[in-house]
Design an enzyme around this catalytic site. Structure first.
Site, PDB file in Angstrom:
ATOM      1  CG  LEU A  67      -2.075  -0.918   1.361  1.00  0.00           C
ATOM      2  CD1 LEU A  67      -2.807  -0.674   2.681  1.00  0.00           C
ATOM      3  CD2 LEU A  67      -3.025  -0.769   0.190  1.00  0.00           C
ATOM      4  CG  ASP A  68       0.327   4.357  -2.848  1.00  0.00           C
ATOM      5  OD1 ASP A  68       1.053   3.476  -3.345  1.00  0.00           O
ATOM      6  OD2 ASP A  68      -0.513   5.004  -3.500  1.00  0.00           O
ATOM      7  NE  ARG A  69       6.522   6.517   5.371  1.00  0.00           N
ATOM      8  CZ  ARG A  69       7.793   6.527   5.766  1.00  0.00           C
ATOM      9  NH1 ARG A  69       8.755   6.506   4.871  1.00  0.00           N
ATOM     10  NH2 ARG A  69       8.102   6.547   7.048  1.00  0.00           N
ATOM     11  CB  THR A  71      -3.062   4.407   1.647  1.00  0.00           C
ATOM     12  OG1 THR A  71      -2.138   3.324   1.535  1.00  0.00           O
ATOM     13  CG2 THR A  71      -2.975   5.256   0.406  1.00  0.00           C
ATOM     14  CG  HIS A 167       0.625   6.707  -6.940  1.00  0.00           C
ATOM     15  ND1 HIS A 167       1.410   7.842  -6.952  1.00  0.00           N
ATOM     16  CD2 HIS A 167       1.138   5.922  -5.945  1.00  0.00           C
ATOM     17  CE1 HIS A 167       2.349   7.747  -6.019  1.00  0.00           C
ATOM     18  NE2 HIS A 167       2.203   6.586  -5.393  1.00  0.00           N
TER      19      HIS A 167
END
Length: 232
Positions: A67-69, A71, A167
């Site tokens: 997961l993106d940092r 989020t 993204h």
């Protein structure tokens, strides 16, 4: 199946058995190590397992997805070398169903829709640009969204991913004029104080790699005023 919170590592475990462990990531945590040198979630989980089971040597843990940092939400890890390749195949074949929640400032054009874009990644900017038509080096990105709730100043969307692009949700929602709260990179007007964005990996459904039964995980959103308004 068990639910527990490790106070030592502030780790929220949503599900665990002999082969897999599912945790809820906090905004700001990184899943795997990067150039920042910050301790990744994978190492926190290893420490948790080592302590829980009194393991003397190295703990095996396979990273299945990221997961993106900024989020939050569900992250699945493999605890055995048997489970990891099976889970990897499951995700590669898009047999894992991922559902996200996103809080946006602007209402999307429709209450529900399927978005199809072609995303082109710019590695230097760590950003993906959404195009209506295919452009060189772009990848097709598909998601479905629906409006779940109108908040005082924002809107809660539920998003089902059909593809897993860099993204993707952030870029596609921005492209329809609904950037995610706090996401400066994709057009929101100001950042959140904790550098998070209001994007949460809410649900994950998949077939267990060994037991072959369906696993359905739901992660509570962060304990924060706006998120709390979503679940009242």
């Amino acid at each position: 199946m068990e639910k527990t919170i490790s106070d030592k590592n502030n780790l929220q475990v949503l599900f665990e058995d002999n082969h897999i462990i599912v945790v809820s990531k906090r905004p700001g945590d990184i899943v795997q190590g990067d150039k920042t040198g910050d301790k990744p979630l994978s190492e926190v989980v290893k420490s948790y397992l080592k302590e829980k089971y009194n393991k003397p040597g190295n703990v095996y843990l396979g990273v299945v997805h990221r997961l993106d940092r900024p989020t939050s939400g569900i992250v699945l890890f493999a605890k055995t070398s048997k489970a990891l390749p099976r889970l990897n195949k499951l995700f590669q074949e898009k047999k894992a169903q991922k559902t996200y929640w996103a809080i946006v400032k602007n209402a999307p054009p429709k209450k529900s829709d399927t978005l199809i874009h072609f995303l082109k990644r710019n590695p230097k900017q760590n950003k993906s640009y959404a195009h209506i038509k295919e452009v060189p080096e772009s990848k097709k990105a598909i998601l479905e969204y629906r409006l779940l709730k109108k908040l005082d100043n924002y809107f809660l969307l539920e998003v089902d991913l059909h593809t897993g692009r860099h993204h993707q949700i952030r870029s596609q929602l921005s492209a329809i004029g609904s950037p995610i709260k706090g996401d400066l990179k994709y057009g929101f007007d100001r950042s959140n104080k904790d550098a998070s964005i209001h994007l949460h990996a809410r649900e994950l459904k998949f077939i267990h790699p060994v037991k072959k039964e369906e696993i359905h995980i739901i992660a509570p959103p962060p304990d924060e005023v706006l998120w709390n308004n979503c679940i009242d």
